[in-house]
Design a protein around this motif. Structure first.
Motif, PDB file in Angstrom:
ATOM      1  N   VAL A 127      10.188  -9.534  11.148  1.00 23.62           N
ATOM      2  CA  VAL A 127      10.244  -8.559  10.277  1.00 23.62           C
ATOM      3  C   VAL A 127      11.161  -7.831   9.674  1.00 23.62           C
ATOM      4  O   VAL A 127      11.411  -7.300  10.150  1.00 23.62           O
ATOM      5  N   LEU A 128      11.441  -7.789   7.984  1.00 29.20           N
ATOM      6  CA  LEU A 128      12.147  -7.858   7.575  1.00 29.20           C
ATOM      7  C   LEU A 128      12.303  -6.761   6.886  1.00 29.20           C
ATOM      8  O   LEU A 128      12.849  -6.219   6.089  1.00 29.20           O
ATOM      9  N   GLY A 129      11.345  -5.997   6.570  1.00 30.74           N
ATOM     10  CA  GLY A 129      10.603  -4.864   6.231  1.00 30.74           C
ATOM     11  C   GLY A 129       8.896  -4.376   5.856  1.00 30.74           C
ATOM     12  O   GLY A 129       8.283  -6.060   6.322  1.00 30.74           O
ATOM     13  N   ALA A 130       8.575  -3.384   5.596  1.00 30.09           N
ATOM     14  CA  ALA A 130       7.128  -3.065   5.618  1.00 30.09           C
ATOM     15  C   ALA A 130       6.917  -2.414   3.958  1.00 30.09           C
ATOM     16  O   ALA A 130       7.791  -1.220   3.461  1.00 30.09           O
ATOM     17  N   ILE A 131       6.011  -3.080   3.420  1.00 32.54           N
ATOM     18  CA  ILE A 131       6.148  -2.335   1.566  1.00 32.54           C
ATOM     19  C   ILE A 131       4.857  -1.976   1.814  1.00 32.54           C
ATOM     20  O   ILE A 131       3.829  -1.975   2.449  1.00 32.54           O
ATOM     21  N   ASP A 132       4.869  -0.953   0.471  1.00 31.73           N
ATOM     22  CA  ASP A 132       3.932  -0.142  -0.074  1.00 31.73           C
ATOM     23  C   ASP A 132       3.935   0.321  -1.175  1.00 31.73           C
ATOM     24  O   ASP A 132       5.013   0.565  -1.538  1.00 31.73           O
ATOM     25  N   CYS A 133       3.217   0.418  -1.858  1.00 33.92           N
ATOM     26  CA  CYS A 133       3.272   1.493  -3.284  1.00 33.92           C
ATOM     27  C   CYS A 133       2.783   3.056  -2.060  1.00 33.92           C
ATOM     28  O   CYS A 133       1.386   3.580  -2.099  1.00 33.92           O
ATOM     29  N   THR A 134       3.583   4.113  -3.655  1.00 34.68           N
ATOM     30  CA  THR A 134       2.753   5.598  -3.232  1.00 34.68           C
ATOM     31  C   THR A 134       2.949   6.312  -4.970  1.00 34.68           C
ATOM     32  O   THR A 134       3.896   6.097  -5.807  1.00 34.68           O
ATOM     33  N   HIS A 135       2.259   6.951  -5.190  1.00 29.98           N
ATOM     34  CA  HIS A 135       2.213   8.324  -6.862  1.00 29.98           C
ATOM     35  C   HIS A 135       2.868   8.967  -6.476  1.00 29.98           C
ATOM     36  O   HIS A 135       2.523   9.971  -5.457  1.00 29.98           O
ATOM     37  N   VAL A 136       3.294   9.070  -7.657  1.00 31.24           N
ATOM     38  CA  VAL A 136       4.205  10.450  -8.346  1.00 31.24           C
ATOM     39  C   VAL A 136       3.811  11.265  -9.349  1.00 31.24           C
ATOM     40  O   VAL A 136       3.512  10.041 -10.481  1.00 31.24           O
ATOM     41  N   ALA A 137       2.803  11.732  -9.143  1.00 31.53           N
ATOM     42  CA  ALA A 137       2.057  12.711 -10.481  1.00 31.53           C
ATOM     43  C   ALA A 137       2.761  13.014 -11.408  1.00 31.53           C
ATOM     44  O   ALA A 137       4.184  13.669 -11.284  1.00 31.53           O
ATOM     45  N   LEU A 138       2.858  12.756 -12.675  1.00 26.41           N
ATOM     46  CA  LEU A 138       3.335  12.755 -14.186  1.00 26.41           C
ATOM     47  C   LEU A 138       2.348  13.579 -15.309  1.00 26.41           C
ATOM     48  O   LEU A 138       1.310  13.320 -14.701  1.00 26.41           O
ATOM     49  N   VAL A 139       3.244  14.205 -16.037  1.00 22.81           N
ATOM     50  CA  VAL A 139       2.483  14.096 -17.206  1.00 22.81           C
ATOM     51  C   VAL A 139       2.915  13.586 -18.444  1.00 22.81           C
ATOM     52  O   VAL A 139       3.858  13.211 -19.213  1.00 22.81           O
TER      53      VAL A 139
ATOM     54  N   ARG B 216      -3.031  11.006 -13.220  1.00 25.79           N
ATOM     55  CA  ARG B 216      -1.931  10.201 -14.134  1.00 25.79           C
ATOM     56  C   ARG B 216      -0.397  10.359 -12.452  1.00 25.79           C
ATOM     57  O   ARG B 216      -0.074  11.426 -12.433  1.00 25.79           O
ATOM     58  N   SER B 217       0.064   9.038 -12.653  1.00 28.69           N
ATOM     59  CA  SER B 217       1.137   8.833 -12.126  1.00 28.69           C
ATOM     60  C   SER B 217       1.608   7.885 -12.282  1.00 28.69           C
ATOM     61  O   SER B 217       1.733   6.956 -13.000  1.00 28.69           O
ATOM     62  N   ILE B 218       3.168   7.896 -11.158  1.00 30.23           N
ATOM     63  CA  ILE B 218       4.082   6.849 -11.215  1.00 30.23           C
ATOM     64  C   ILE B 218       3.650   5.869  -9.885  1.00 30.23           C
ATOM     65  O   ILE B 218       3.631   6.498  -9.199  1.00 30.23           O
ATOM     66  N   ASN B 219       3.765   4.265 -10.634  1.00 33.86           N
ATOM     67  CA  ASN B 219       3.331   3.740  -8.994  1.00 33.86           C
ATOM     68  C   ASN B 219       4.579   3.512  -8.444  1.00 33.86           C
ATOM     69  O   ASN B 219       4.728   2.092  -8.967  1.00 33.86           O
ATOM     70  N   VAL B 220       4.704   3.801  -6.883  1.00 30.31           N
ATOM     71  CA  VAL B 220       6.028   3.199  -6.981  1.00 30.31           C
ATOM     72  C   VAL B 220       6.157   2.794  -5.682  1.00 30.31           C
ATOM     73  O   VAL B 220       5.416   3.239  -4.727  1.00 30.31           O
ATOM     74  N   GLN B 221       6.655   1.294  -5.938  1.00 25.33           N
ATOM     75  CA  GLN B 221       6.914  -0.071  -4.994  1.00 25.33           C
ATOM     76  C   GLN B 221       8.041   0.860  -3.814  1.00 25.33           C
ATOM     77  O   GLN B 221       9.393   0.440  -4.275  1.00 25.33           O
ATOM     78  N   VAL B 222       8.313   0.395  -2.506  1.00 28.45           N
ATOM     79  CA  VAL B 222       8.821   0.887  -1.925  1.00 28.45           C
ATOM     80  C   VAL B 222       9.020  -0.150  -0.448  1.00 28.45           C
ATOM     81  O   VAL B 222       7.767  -0.545  -0.238  1.00 28.45           O
ATOM     82  N   LEU B 223       9.669  -0.806  -0.751  1.00 25.84           N
ATOM     83  CA  LEU B 223       9.906  -1.622   0.787  1.00 25.84           C
ATOM     84  C   LEU B 223      11.053  -0.862   1.895  1.00 25.84           C
ATOM     85  O   LEU B 223      12.295  -0.226   2.004  1.00 25.84           O
TER      86      LEU B 223
ATOM     87  N   GLU C 249      -2.172   9.513   0.614  1.00 26.29           N
ATOM     88  CA  GLU C 249      -2.019   7.831  -0.107  1.00 26.29           C
ATOM     89  C   GLU C 249      -3.225   7.751  -0.639  1.00 26.29           C
ATOM     90  O   GLU C 249      -4.507   7.344   0.020  1.00 26.29           O
ATOM     91  N   ILE C 250      -3.672   6.997  -1.701  1.00 28.50           N
ATOM     92  CA  ILE C 250      -4.558   6.438  -2.420  1.00 28.50           C
ATOM     93  C   ILE C 250      -4.258   4.823  -1.329  1.00 28.50           C
ATOM     94  O   ILE C 250      -3.586   4.281  -1.488  1.00 28.50           O
ATOM     95  N   GLN C 251      -5.958   4.675  -0.902  1.00 23.28           N
ATOM     96  CA  GLN C 251      -5.519   3.560   0.389  1.00 23.28           C
ATOM     97  C   GLN C 251      -6.681   2.779  -1.376  1.00 23.28           C
ATOM     98  O   GLN C 251      -7.855   3.063  -2.112  1.00 23.28           O
ATOM     99  N   ILE C 252      -5.746   1.485  -1.458  1.00 26.67           N
ATOM    100  CA  ILE C 252      -5.872   0.226  -2.351  1.00 26.67           C
ATOM    101  C   ILE C 252      -5.959  -0.999  -1.692  1.00 26.67           C
ATOM    102  O   ILE C 252      -5.413  -1.791  -0.793  1.00 26.67           O
ATOM    103  N   ASN C 253      -7.752  -1.657  -1.622  1.00 27.45           N
ATOM    104  CA  ASN C 253      -7.910  -2.591  -0.954  1.00 27.45           C
ATOM    105  C   ASN C 253      -8.267  -3.873  -2.024  1.00 27.45           C
ATOM    106  O   ASN C 253      -9.343  -3.463  -1.859  1.00 27.45           O
ATOM    107  N   LEU C 254      -7.066  -4.467  -1.984  1.00 32.68           N
ATOM    108  CA  LEU C 254      -8.238  -5.533  -2.829  1.00 32.68           C
ATOM    109  C   LEU C 254      -7.789  -6.913  -2.198  1.00 32.68           C
ATOM    110  O   LEU C 254      -8.299  -8.224  -3.321  1.00 32.68           O
ATOM    111  N   ASP C 255      -7.900  -7.206  -1.398  1.00 31.90           N
ATOM    112  CA  ASP C 255      -8.105  -8.404  -0.460  1.00 31.90           C
ATOM    113  C   ASP C 255      -8.967  -9.586  -1.057  1.00 31.90           C
ATOM    114  O   ASP C 255      -8.826 -10.577  -1.269  1.00 31.90           O
ATOM    115  N   GLN C 256     -10.165  -9.144  -0.973  1.00 32.67           N
ATOM    116  CA  GLN C 256     -11.271  -9.713  -1.458  1.00 32.67           C
ATOM    117  C   GLN C 256     -11.096 -10.390  -3.157  1.00 32.67           C
ATOM    118  O   GLN C 256     -11.980 -11.601  -3.165  1.00 32.67           O
ATOM    119  N   ASN C 257     -10.412 -10.002  -3.864  1.00 30.22           N
ATOM    120  CA  ASN C 257      -9.847 -10.584  -5.265  1.00 30.22           C
ATOM    121  C   ASN C 257      -8.955 -11.049  -5.416  1.00 30.22           C
ATOM    122  O   ASN C 257      -9.138 -11.247  -6.540  1.00 30.22           O
TER     123      ASN C 257
END
Length: 236
Positions: free
Chosen positions: A34-46, A62-69, A208-216
């Motif tokens: 394992v070289l890293g763990a990845i996920d996204c987090t939301h930062v609210a903005l107007v 409303r937010s920015i979806n921020v990807q972080v490793l 955190e927002i949970q998004i599960n898209l594996d089935q798609n």
């Protein structure tokens, strides 16, 4: 500060650094390479009024979806802070230099751990949706315990910089400025982490927002074979 981002947010460059990170991750729960763990987090903005809908996420703010490793010691190795909240995690990853590097095989047998919002591939391992054997259950547990470092990093980052959590309100700046604020906070997080400056986790952070898209998302055949090999080799 942003012109020095590459000095503080950087992926391991040498084989020694890569091997050290793999060993540290392995020591968490026995998950290999394992070289890293990845996920996204939301930062609210107007957001701008003419594109408000693009920034509306699945929790309807409303937010920015921020990807972080994230590395094994809570350090941010890579960050992508310029996608609106309506973008799904897997879509963001596919547009990044990180994706292109792993697709090219630049990091050999190194792996990234992600949740089921990502596509299982030969370099990105996801959990089994329906584990059928004790070995698959142990794989899922090791995956969860290892990948939990990214959730903890989000918690510490947002505890340090409450402007990044929706409980602290929405940032009243243009999206470009919000992206710069996010990068600045990530730099300061890594500096604080390097100098062992502890920050208690705030108890009022928004979940955190949970998004599960594996089935798609069709699983990659090579990824399925590798996941099964890891399961049999390390968790049987």
């Amino acid at each position: 500060m942003l012109n020095v981002a590459k000095d503080y947010i950087k992926f391991p460059a040498s084989m020694e650094e890569i091997q050290a990170i793999k060993e540290q991750f392995y020591n968490i729960a026995g998950f290999p390479n394992v070289l890293g763990a990845i996920d996204c987090t939301h930062v609210a903005l107007v957001p701008p009024a003419d594109s408000e809908h693009v920034y509306r996420n699945r929790k309807m703010y409303r937010s920015i979806n921020v990807q972080v490793l994230v590395g094994p010691n809570l350090q941010i190795l890579d960050i992508v802070p310029n996608y609106p909240g309506s973008c799904h995690d897997s879509f963001i990853l596919q547009g990044t230099e990180l994706f292109r590097r792993f697709q090219r095989g630049d990091y050999g047998d190194s792996l990234i751990l992600g949740d089921n919002g990502y596509r299982l591939s030969s370099w990105l391992m996801t959990p089994y949706l329906n584990p059928r054997t004790p070995a698959e259950q142990r794989y899922n547990l090791a995956h969860k315990n290892t990948r939990s470092i990214v959730e903890r990093t989000f918690g510490i980052l947002k505890s340090r910089f409450r402007c990044l959590d929706v409980s602290g309100g929405a940032l009243l700046y243009k999206p470009k400025i919000v992206c710069q604020i996010i990068i600045a906070c990530a730099i300061l997080h890594n500096i604080a982490n390097k100098h062992n400056i502890e920050t208690p986790l705030a108890d009022d952070l928004r979940a955190e927002i949970q998004i599960n898209l594996d089935q798609n998302i069709p699983a990659d055949n090579a990824g399925q074979l590798l996941r099964q090999h890891i399961t049999n080799q390390y968790f049987a």
